[in-house]
Design a protein around this motif. Sequence first.
Motif, PDB file in Angstrom:
ATOM      1  N   SER A  76       0.845  -1.200   0.000  1.00  0.00           N
ATOM      2  CA  SER A  76       0.000   0.000   0.000  1.00  0.00           C
ATOM      3  C   SER A  76       0.883   1.255   0.000  1.00  0.00           C
ATOM      4  O   SER A  76       0.641   2.195  -0.759  1.00  0.00           O
ATOM      5  CB  SER A  76      -0.902  -0.019   1.235  1.00  0.00           C
ATOM      6  OG  SER A  76      -1.541   1.213   1.392  1.00  0.00           O
ATOM      7  N   HIS A  80       1.138   4.049  -3.004  1.00  0.00           N
ATOM      8  CA  HIS A  80       0.777   5.459  -2.813  1.00  0.00           C
ATOM      9  C   HIS A  80       1.964   6.395  -3.089  1.00  0.00           C
ATOM     10  O   HIS A  80       1.771   7.502  -3.584  1.00  0.00           O
ATOM     11  CB  HIS A  80       0.196   5.682  -1.410  1.00  0.00           C
ATOM     12  CG  HIS A  80      -1.214   5.173  -1.302  1.00  0.00           C
ATOM     13  ND1 HIS A  80      -2.268   5.753  -1.987  1.00  0.00           N
ATOM     14  CD2 HIS A  80      -1.732   4.127  -0.624  1.00  0.00           C
ATOM     15  CE1 HIS A  80      -3.386   5.086  -1.722  1.00  0.00           C
ATOM     16  NE2 HIS A  80      -3.092   4.095  -0.901  1.00  0.00           N
ATOM     17  N   HIS A 205      -9.486   8.466   1.877  1.00  0.00           N
ATOM     18  CA  HIS A 205      -8.679   7.253   1.723  1.00  0.00           C
ATOM     19  C   HIS A 205      -7.718   7.076   2.900  1.00  0.00           C
ATOM     20  O   HIS A 205      -7.490   5.959   3.363  1.00  0.00           O
ATOM     21  CB  HIS A 205      -7.909   7.288   0.396  1.00  0.00           C
ATOM     22  CG  HIS A 205      -7.379   5.936   0.014  1.00  0.00           C
ATOM     23  ND1 HIS A 205      -8.149   4.989  -0.631  1.00  0.00           N
ATOM     24  CD2 HIS A 205      -6.170   5.349   0.229  1.00  0.00           C
ATOM     25  CE1 HIS A 205      -7.427   3.891  -0.807  1.00  0.00           C
ATOM     26  NE2 HIS A 205      -6.224   4.079  -0.295  1.00  0.00           N
ATOM     27  N   HIS A 209      -7.401   4.065   5.551  1.00  0.00           N
ATOM     28  CA  HIS A 209      -6.140   3.446   5.983  1.00  0.00           C
ATOM     29  C   HIS A 209      -6.074   3.332   7.505  1.00  0.00           C
ATOM     30  O   HIS A 209      -5.677   2.303   8.037  1.00  0.00           O
ATOM     31  CB  HIS A 209      -4.951   4.295   5.519  1.00  0.00           C
ATOM     32  CG  HIS A 209      -4.537   4.036   4.111  1.00  0.00           C
ATOM     33  ND1 HIS A 209      -3.365   4.528   3.583  1.00  0.00           N
ATOM     34  CD2 HIS A 209      -5.129   3.333   3.107  1.00  0.00           C
ATOM     35  CE1 HIS A 209      -3.246   4.141   2.312  1.00  0.00           C
ATOM     36  NE2 HIS A 209      -4.316   3.428   2.006  1.00  0.00           N
TER      37      HIS A 209
HETATM   38 ZN   LIG Z   1      -4.607   2.896  -0.029  1.00  0.00          ZN
END
Ligand SMILES: [Zn+2]
Length: 239
Positions: A76, A80, A205, A209
Amino acid sequence: MKKVTSFHRFMNRRPSANCRYQPTCYEHAANCYTHAFLIAPALAGTALLHRLSADDWHRLTAWVYGLGLSALFLISTVFHVVTWKRSHMREVEHCFHMCDRVVIYVFIAASYAPWLNLRELGPVACHMRWLVWLMAAGGIFYVFNYHEKYKLLELASYLTMGFLPASVVASMNSTEGLEELACGGLLYCVGVVFFKSDGVIPFAHAIWHVLVALAAGVHYYAIWRYLYRSPPDRNACGS
Ligand SMILES: [Zn+2]
């Protein structure tokens, strides 16, 4: 009016169907940091479970769960970071976006592994041990073939995979840890609201998370406390 403008500095417009939301630079940073800080604790948590393992089956399960947990935060974060610097890395970004989705299926299966592997299960329920990985393989097949095409189907498959094995876990003889599992499940459900709120709620988002991290933390605590710190019931399929 000035207040609205300032508020929208932190969030871009919601994209049209089947297009990806483009986060603001503030949101990019939040998306990266909210999972980057959890890579080291996830690896340390894996090492702790490995150390507490009573036998090879515990050790293997600790590896599977710990690697799934660590991979979720690591991939992740990489995705990102790559997305943030996207101008020169479109194909790499696409590849990591697929990995980011794939790792969710792996993570769900890995999160159930300690409960399914280390608790006593009935002759039918024990088949969930491999079924959960079959479901993960189905999800990975979907990502490689229909990535970003049917977003609601994707969400439905995450939710199905997230909740179907819970029916087996909830039917176990030992109920220790079920409250934590339910609490984590609830946090994931709240998180899904934010997962689908890009362009509606600023930092949606990143909030997703954080809720994933909290839910994973609650589940880790339950696994550490009930399956590793205290000796769990040994099991055998159908025994
Ligand atoms: Zn994410």
